[in-house]
Design an enzyme around this catalytic site. Structure first.
Site, PDB file in Angstrom:
ATOM      1  CE  LYS A   1      -4.054  -1.786   2.425  1.00 40.17           C
ATOM      2  NZ  LYS A   1      -5.067  -1.423   3.673  1.00 40.17           N
TER       3      LYS A   1
ATOM      4  CG  ASP B   1      -8.667   1.210   3.756  1.00 39.74           C
ATOM      5  OD1 ASP B   1      -9.312   0.358   3.158  1.00 39.74           O
ATOM      6  OD2 ASP B   1      -7.292   0.998   3.823  1.00 39.74           O
TER       7      ASP B   1
HETATM    8  P1  NAP Z   1      -0.601  -2.394   8.752  1.00 39.43           P
HETATM    9  O1  NAP Z   1      -0.216  -1.242   7.877  1.00 39.43           O
HETATM   10  O2  NAP Z   1       0.539  -3.198   8.819  1.00 39.43           O
HETATM   11  O3  NAP Z   1      -0.647  -1.925  10.336  1.00 39.43           O
HETATM   12  C1  NAP Z   1      -0.732  -2.837  11.509  1.00 39.43           C
HETATM   13  C2  NAP Z   1      -1.020  -1.978  12.724  1.00 39.43           C
HETATM   14  O4  NAP Z   1      -1.126  -3.120  13.840  1.00 39.43           O
HETATM   15  C3  NAP Z   1       0.237  -1.001  13.275  1.00 39.43           C
HETATM   16  O5  NAP Z   1      -0.172  -0.030  13.977  1.00 39.43           O
HETATM   17  C4  NAP Z   1       0.968  -2.171  14.138  1.00 39.43           C
HETATM   18  O6  NAP Z   1       1.524  -1.542  15.295  1.00 39.43           O
HETATM   19  C5  NAP Z   1      -0.114  -2.862  14.779  1.00 39.43           C
HETATM   20  N1  NAP Z   1       0.167  -4.254  15.334  1.00 39.43           N
HETATM   21  C6  NAP Z   1       0.449  -5.325  14.521  1.00 39.43           C
HETATM   22  N2  NAP Z   1       0.555  -6.490  15.354  1.00 39.43           N
HETATM   23  C7  NAP Z   1       0.358  -5.984  16.674  1.00 39.43           C
HETATM   24  C8  NAP Z   1       0.616  -6.345  18.048  1.00 39.43           C
HETATM   25  N3  NAP Z   1       0.976  -7.754  18.103  1.00 39.43           N
HETATM   26  N4  NAP Z   1       0.298  -5.681  19.117  1.00 39.43           N
HETATM   27  C9  NAP Z   1       0.088  -4.525  18.871  1.00 39.43           C
HETATM   28  N5  NAP Z   1       0.104  -3.920  17.806  1.00 39.43           N
HETATM   29  C10 NAP Z   1       0.344  -4.485  16.673  1.00 39.43           C
HETATM   30  O7  NAP Z   1      -1.915  -2.668   8.592  1.00 39.43           O
HETATM   31  P2  NAP Z   1      -3.257  -1.981   8.392  1.00 39.43           P
HETATM   32  O8  NAP Z   1      -3.314  -1.909   6.660  1.00 39.43           O
HETATM   33  O9  NAP Z   1      -3.183  -0.705   9.031  1.00 39.43           O
HETATM   34  O10 NAP Z   1      -4.435  -2.941   8.807  1.00 39.43           O
HETATM   35  C11 NAP Z   1      -4.578  -2.913  10.148  1.00 39.43           C
HETATM   36  C12 NAP Z   1      -5.908  -3.679  10.459  1.00 39.43           C
HETATM   37  O11 NAP Z   1      -7.154  -3.088   9.689  1.00 39.43           O
HETATM   38  C13 NAP Z   1      -5.987  -5.249   9.762  1.00 39.43           C
HETATM   39  O12 NAP Z   1      -6.641  -6.066  10.568  1.00 39.43           O
HETATM   40  C14 NAP Z   1      -6.724  -5.037   8.530  1.00 39.43           C
HETATM   41  O13 NAP Z   1      -7.630  -6.222   8.407  1.00 39.43           O
HETATM   42  C15 NAP Z   1      -7.991  -3.820   8.922  1.00 39.43           C
HETATM   43  N6  NAP Z   1      -8.437  -3.249   7.855  1.00 39.43           N
HETATM   44  C16 NAP Z   1      -9.857  -3.519   7.488  1.00 39.43           C
HETATM   45  C17 NAP Z   1     -10.303  -2.693   6.582  1.00 39.43           C
HETATM   46  C18 NAP Z   1     -11.699  -2.910   6.275  1.00 39.43           C
HETATM   47  O14 NAP Z   1     -12.193  -2.612   5.398  1.00 39.43           O
HETATM   48  N7  NAP Z   1     -12.599  -3.482   7.118  1.00 39.43           N
HETATM   49  C19 NAP Z   1      -9.506  -1.985   5.670  1.00 39.43           C
HETATM   50  C20 NAP Z   1      -8.169  -1.886   6.052  1.00 39.43           C
HETATM   51  C21 NAP Z   1      -7.621  -2.405   7.051  1.00 39.43           C
HETATM   52  P3  NAP Z   1       3.366  -1.386  14.921  1.00 39.43           P
HETATM   53  O15 NAP Z   1       3.427   0.189  14.414  1.00 39.43           O
HETATM   54  O16 NAP Z   1       3.969  -1.156  16.453  1.00 39.43           O
HETATM   55  O17 NAP Z   1       3.802  -2.258  14.095  1.00 39.43           O
END
Ligand code: NAP
Length: 471
Positions: free
Chosen positions: A67, A103
């Site tokens: 992304k 998003d």
């Molecule tokens: P991303 O860019 O990889 O970000 C992941 C986030 O989760 C970061 O803030 C990371 O913190 C945190 N994280 C990961 N593992 C963790 C842990 N064990 N403990 C605490 N924090 C943790 O992913 P993203 O694209 O933002 O997606 C995040 C979530 O949103 C996913 O579950 C995804 O499925 C969901 N999502 C849903 C939609 C929808 O349409 N419903 C759309 C987009 C995303 P750090 O910075 O410390 O690594």
């Protein structure tokens, strides 16, 4: 043929193929193919170059980890995607590639949904867990909605600081900040708390949500505050369960997923026609798929469709592929009655046949790992329909009147429905019955067109919709 794809790495269990096949089918876009394509990091540029040259290519869904990386590979990016720092949709137009972030509309439309109107964000305080791509879209949405204060809390607090600084520069009227755990008493009562981390996701292995829960329990909330988890699988996450215990209203990520998909469709096809009406069926379809990631829990699959739609042959192949049992309710009815179906109609009438059919459906509806081919009129009995919808997954095999007539014509003489009718009369009868039954057939969660397709091809299409899950 129009072509689109989702790219990411790794790409397991993406719902995108199921979403876009469903939309294409329901919105009548026939010449459309959607692929899930796992792209390793060193392939990203060459894959984009390949798509630029592909005729009919309309766009991509982009997921983790591309992304951010894709931002610099495109011809242009919307100002919002640039500010958020993430592109999750690409639109191809005359070999040029344009980047969008859907998003953002996904978040905005979820919060604007009449069901969650109790949560006015403007002039209010909001808490966001996470500082990744999705959290950036949420933070941007909060600035756009005129939130007063946005607190960002992340495992890596440096990422939270960067996000707060970036958004503060774009939205100077909103205060974006990071609060350490020992200063939670300074937090204003919140109207909204969002989980934009991956903590609580079903796959890969669930991570412990305990550190976040500690914080969530200590946060102050306004009356009617809302908890929004972006995660959609599982639908009810640990975060939402705790939020409910704390007395908050809750919303999961499925609505956002659907909204961002509809926004994607609008970008690719330039029209919103039919999208408002399709939202509820799409949500239902996804909810069904997510309830067991397809079918590994083994609930029966029912195949419906008009006589000649291929239910028995397709059902047998599908069952073989899944390693399941196959039953045909017409055969079970014949063996229960000890008579052929034409004889049952002749001797006892249609009412008797339908009652026997309902009884048989009730019996087989309780079986696990079974593909069940239904009689063409079985769903017209409301009780039978109720049993089917409650016990398993209904799939509709559709075909045009012409195709159906062509297929049933050679054996029409044996069919009670066509007794005494010539070819024209048969076609008219099919047309009338199909019109009457279509609203009921359309209740099926999965629909596959069978015109001009080999049975194996139809089975492949069904399998794809069952989310690659092959028990
Ligand atoms: P991303 O860019 O990889 O970000 C992941 C986030 O989760 C970061 O803030 C990371 O913190 C945190 N994280 C990961 N593992 C963790 C842990 N064990 N403990 C605490 N924090 C943790 O992913 P993203 O694209 O933002 O997606 C995040 C979530 O949103 C996913 O579950 C995804 O499925 C969901 N999502 C849903 C939609 C929808 O349409 N419903 C759309 C987009 C995303 P750090 O910075 O410390 O690594």
């Amino acid at each position: 043929m129009k072509e689109a794809a989702v790219i990411g790495f790794p790409l397991s269990h993406s719902l995108s193929p199921a979403i876009f096949s469903f939309l294409a089918q329901r919105l009548g876009v026939r010449d459309f193919r959607y692929k899930a394509r796992e792209v390793s990091p060193f392939q990203l540029q060459s894959v984009l170059a390949e798509y630029r040259r592909t005729s009919g290519f309309i766009g991509l869904n982009v997921t983790i980890p591309y992304k951010q990386a894709i931002l610099t590979e495109l011809d242009a990016v919307t100002s919002e995607a640039k500010a958020i720092g993430a592109v999750n949709v690409v639109h191809a137009d005359e070999n040029r590639l344009f980047g969008y972030n859907t998003d953002l509309p996904g978040v905005l439309r979820t919060l604007a949904d009449p069901s969650f109107r109790g949560c006015p964000v403007a002039e209010s305080a909001v808490w966001i867990f996470g500082a990744g791509g999705a959290a950036r879209a949420v933070a941007y949405a909060m600035g756009k909605l005129g939130a007063k204060t946005v607190y960002i809390f992340n495992r890596n607090s440096e990422n939270a600081e960067i996000l707060a600084k970036n958004m503060g520069e774009i939205f100077p009227k909103t205060l974006f900040g990071v609060v350490p755990e020992d200063r939670l008493s300074s937090v204003e009562p919140l109207a909204l708390v969002v989980n934009a981390t991956s903590v609580g996701m079903k796959t890969p292995a669930p991570q412990s949500a305990e550190p976040f829960f500690e914080v969530l329990r200590r946060l102050p909330f306004r009356a009617k505050a809302l908890a929004f988890d972006l995660i959609y699988n599982p639908e009810k996450t640990p975060f939402l369960t705790l939020a409910e215990e704390l007395g908050l209203a809750t919303v999961g990520g499925l609505n956002m997923l659907v909204e961002q998909a509809l926004a994607t469709w609008k970008i690719w096809f330039g029209s919103r026609d039919g999208l408002a009406e399709i939202k509820a069926p799409l949500l239902l379809h996804l909810r069904g798929l997510l309830s067991g990631w397809g079918i590994p829990q083994g609930q029966p699959i029912f195949l419906t469709g008009f006589m000649g739609s291929g239910k028995s042959s397709i059902g047998a192949i599908l069952a073989r592929k899944l390693g399941w049992e196959f039953v045909d309710t017409d055969h079970l009815i014949e063996s229960e009655a000890g008579l052929s179906i034409p004889k049952i109609f002749q001797t006892y009438g249609e009412g008797f046949f339908r009652e026997l059919e309902r009884k048989i459906i009730f019996q087989v509806g309780g079986r696990l790992k079974t593909v069940i081919a239904l009689g063409g009129g079985a769903l017209m009995n409301p009780e039978a329909l109720d049993i089917i919808e409650k016990s398993g997954l209904l799939i509709y095999l559709s075909a045009t009147v012409e195709t159906l007539h062509e297929r049933v014509r050679p054996r029409a003489a044996n069919r009670p429905l066509f007794a005494g009718l010539d070819a024209e009369g048969q076609a008219k009868k099919i047309q009338a019955l199909l019109e009457a039954r279509t609203p009921i057939y359309n209740r099926a969660r999965i629909q596959v067109e069978t015109d001009r397709k080999a049975h194996e091809e139809v089975v492949e299409m069904i399998m794809e919709q069952l989310l690659w899950e092959k028990p």
